[in-house]
Design a protein around this motif. Sequence first.
Motif, mmCIF file in Angstrom:
data_model
loop_
_atom_site.group_PDB
_atom_site.id
_atom_site.type_symbol
_atom_site.label_atom_id
_atom_site.label_comp_id
_atom_site.label_asym_id
_atom_site.label_seq_id
_atom_site.Cartn_x
_atom_site.Cartn_y
_atom_site.Cartn_z
ATOM 1 N N THR A 148 0.098 1.263 0.975
ATOM 2 C CA THR A 148 -0.846 1.725 2.203
ATOM 3 C C THR A 148 -1.017 0.074 3.192
ATOM 4 O O THR A 148 -0.706 -1.601 2.811
ATOM 5 C CB THR A 148 -1.956 2.274 1.684
ATOM 6 O OG1 THR A 148 -2.551 1.445 1.343
ATOM 7 C CG2 THR A 148 -1.657 3.888 0.993
ATOM 8 N N ASP A 149 -1.493 0.192 4.656
ATOM 9 C CA ASP A 149 -1.273 -0.895 5.077
ATOM 10 C C ASP A 149 -2.983 -1.404 4.908
ATOM 11 O O ASP A 149 -3.100 -2.544 4.726
ATOM 12 C CB ASP A 149 -2.426 0.169 6.670
ATOM 13 C CG ASP A 149 -1.201 -0.174 7.444
ATOM 14 O OD1 ASP A 149 0.044 -0.454 7.011
ATOM 15 O OD2 ASP A 149 -1.225 0.749 8.489
ATOM 16 N N ILE A 150 -3.887 -0.432 4.253
ATOM 17 C CA ILE A 150 -5.067 -1.093 3.784
ATOM 18 C C ILE A 150 -5.110 -1.624 2.433
ATOM 19 O O ILE A 150 -5.523 -2.952 2.167
ATOM 20 C CB ILE A 150 -5.511 -0.084 3.328
ATOM 21 C CG1 ILE A 150 -6.424 0.827 4.840
ATOM 22 C CG2 ILE A 150 -7.453 -0.523 2.624
ATOM 23 C CD1 ILE A 150 -7.537 -0.178 6.162
ATOM 24 N N GLU A 151 -4.056 -1.348 1.659
ATOM 25 C CA GLU A 151 -3.752 -1.881 -0.143
ATOM 26 C C GLU A 151 -3.377 -3.286 0.900
ATOM 27 O O GLU A 151 -3.123 -4.127 0.420
ATOM 28 C CB GLU A 151 -2.950 -1.143 -0.431
ATOM 29 C CG GLU A 151 -3.841 -0.061 -0.871
ATOM 30 C CD GLU A 151 -3.287 0.926 -1.988
ATOM 31 O OE1 GLU A 151 -3.606 1.740 -3.016
ATOM 32 O OE2 GLU A 151 -1.658 1.257 -2.047
ATOM 33 N N HIS A 152 -2.082 -3.133 1.462
ATOM 34 C CA HIS A 152 -1.657 -4.676 2.018
ATOM 35 C C HIS A 152 -2.536 -5.692 2.518
ATOM 36 O O HIS A 152 -2.250 -6.479 1.553
ATOM 37 C CB HIS A 152 -0.370 -4.126 3.253
ATOM 38 C CG HIS A 152 0.563 -4.767 3.403
ATOM 39 N ND1 HIS A 152 1.185 -5.256 4.177
ATOM 40 C CD2 HIS A 152 0.653 -6.241 2.442
ATOM 41 C CE1 HIS A 152 2.353 -6.148 4.490
ATOM 42 N NE2 HIS A 152 1.672 -7.090 3.520
ATOM 43 N N ARG A 153 -3.740 -4.596 3.315
ATOM 44 C CA ARG A 153 -4.775 -5.954 4.121
ATOM 45 C C ARG A 153 -5.671 -6.791 2.746
ATOM 46 O O ARG A 153 -5.389 -7.824 2.645
ATOM 47 C CB ARG A 153 -5.501 -5.045 4.624
ATOM 48 C CG ARG A 153 -6.800 -6.256 5.080
ATOM 49 C CD ARG A 153 -7.597 -4.919 5.617
ATOM 50 N NE ARG A 153 -8.279 -5.152 4.962
ATOM 51 C CZ ARG A 153 -9.038 -3.113 5.213
ATOM 52 N NH1 ARG A 153 -9.440 -2.998 6.498
ATOM 53 N NH2 ARG A 153 -9.989 -3.287 4.013
ATOM 54 N N ASP A 154 -5.694 -5.752 1.917
ATOM 55 C CA ASP A 154 -6.545 -6.333 0.886
ATOM 56 C C ASP A 154 -5.726 -7.533 -0.063
ATOM 57 O O ASP A 154 -6.781 -8.548 -0.560
ATOM 58 C CB ASP A 154 -7.761 -4.971 -0.092
ATOM 59 C CG ASP A 154 -8.189 -4.653 1.278
ATOM 60 O OD1 ASP A 154 -8.410 -4.412 2.065
ATOM 61 O OD2 ASP A 154 -8.057 -3.219 0.439
ATOM 62 N N ARG A 155 -4.479 -7.303 -0.758
ATOM 63 C CA ARG A 155 -3.931 -8.119 -1.518
ATOM 64 C C ARG A 155 -3.726 -9.523 -0.076
ATOM 65 O O ARG A 155 -4.181 -10.484 -1.035
ATOM 66 C CB ARG A 155 -2.603 -7.786 -1.348
ATOM 67 C CG ARG A 155 -2.196 -8.336 -2.528
ATOM 68 C CD ARG A 155 -1.117 -7.833 -3.488
ATOM 69 N NE ARG A 155 0.287 -7.829 -1.905
ATOM 70 C CZ ARG A 155 1.175 -8.066 -2.517
ATOM 71 N NH1 ARG A 155 1.565 -7.963 -3.760
ATOM 72 N NH2 ARG A 155 2.550 -7.528 -1.229
ATOM 73 N N ALA A 156 -3.325 -9.339 0.882
ATOM 74 C CA ALA A 156 -2.968 -10.439 1.808
ATOM 75 C C ALA A 156 -4.717 -11.323 1.959
ATOM 76 O O ALA A 156 -4.489 -12.256 1.978
ATOM 77 C CB ALA A 156 -2.625 -10.359 2.664
ATOM 78 N N LEU A 157 -5.962 -10.301 1.953
ATOM 79 C CA LEU A 157 -7.114 -11.112 2.315
ATOM 80 C C LEU A 157 -7.203 -11.999 0.913
ATOM 81 O O LEU A 157 -7.506 -13.195 1.351
ATOM 82 C CB LEU A 157 -8.159 -10.098 2.249
ATOM 83 C CG LEU A 157 -9.785 -10.053 2.397
ATOM 84 C CD1 LEU A 157 -9.814 -11.423 3.493
ATOM 85 C CD2 LEU A 157 -10.264 -9.370 2.192
ATOM 86 N N ILE A 158 -7.327 -11.266 -0.182
ATOM 87 C CA ILE A 158 -6.987 -12.551 -1.439
ATOM 88 C C ILE A 158 -6.631 -13.820 -1.142
ATOM 89 O O ILE A 158 -7.214 -14.562 -2.154
ATOM 90 C CB ILE A 158 -7.673 -11.843 -2.655
ATOM 91 C CG1 ILE A 158 -8.252 -10.288 -3.271
ATOM 92 C CG2 ILE A 158 -7.359 -12.132 -3.870
ATOM 93 C CD1 ILE A 158 -8.640 -9.340 -4.206
ATOM 94 N N ALA A 159 -5.911 -13.342 -1.697
ATOM 95 C CA ALA A 159 -3.990 -14.742 -1.182
ATOM 96 C C ALA A 159 -4.501 -15.497 -0.210
ATOM 97 O O ALA A 159 -4.315 -16.221 -0.827
ATOM 98 C CB ALA A 159 -3.496 -13.619 -0.889
#
Length: 369
Positions: A148-159
């Motif tokens: 999802t958009d949220i999951e995509h954002r969260d993973r990119a945030l930590i990266a």
Amino acid sequence: MTTHNARNERVKRKYFSYLKEAKRRSEPAVDASAKSLDRFEDYTKYRDFKMFHPAQAIAFKKHLAEQKGQMSGERLSKATLYATVTQLKGFFQWLAWQPGYKSCFQYSDAEYFNLSEKEARIATARREARVPTLAQVRHVINTMPARTDIEHRDRALIAFTLLTGARDGAIASMKLKHIDLIANSVNQDAREVQTKFSKTFKTCFFPVGDEIREIVEQWVAYLREDKLWGNDDPLFPATRIVLGTTRQFEVAGLERNHWSSASPIRAIFREAFVGAGLPYFNPHSFRNTLVLLGQEICRTPEEFKAWSQNLGHEQVLTTFLSYGEISYQRQGEIIRDLAKPQTPQSAAAEIAQAVIREFRDSGMEVHRR
């Protein structure tokens, strides 16, 4: 039941303005002072500050030492006690010079908030920071879904946090225009990005792996090409919350706005680490991870200076003294290696000598023993 004292509220407002405007304290620092005063007023049943007496400070310290944390259920730590009474001491020292309070108590009465020397040493002792390894961070990122958009954002945030070492407050305020995928860098412009001490600097991507950079690149491409967002839109947008059909608040994708604070970022980190079966590490701990990586791969003083500058440190000593503490395991390895025959001067020795020179240049005495 009394829940406030009007006279106290007025003088507290004046004190918080003094901390913010005259002492240039940050909002979190002012909030911490407010929390300490709330604890003290709750204990004194909101008695007027004009009635302050050293006996109150002594009794409050004993009371505070018996309190338990809401989350842990354990006695408050010595560090919490020290921070609380230190903030109260500062307030009453300031108050002793204010009109209407000068005749009520002495400036020295605030000294009764001091902890014992033993307690103060325990509270201020430096302890080894918990730092995630690169392998642990990569494991967390690899286990995070991106459906999802949220999951995509969260993973990119930590990266992104690992790739740049940026502080969470800065990340929450970054816009798409601040990241340059061609130059592999982030422009932390203090006019728009909430950097520490409002410092403007450019950060090049740290060498933490192409797969980490690709995750961030894919996220930026998604925002620009799929969502059609522009330069002034947030790099990591807030979560959109709506009232659902069941009359309950529900997550409904991304909001085209910045987070109002860094708290949601820390919540994302907590959920990601716990979900990966690891203890929680906050965003700031990634800066320690990067410092340890720099100590491993930097071969010359110039390289480590560049690494330090990339973290936003003007002086390499900041990196060494605030982030570069050697772990006990590594400390033991170094001591054991010193017992072996010494080889010609290594890159690590060159860096050590450069640090000694910087100490001396700054006016500090350094003696060999």
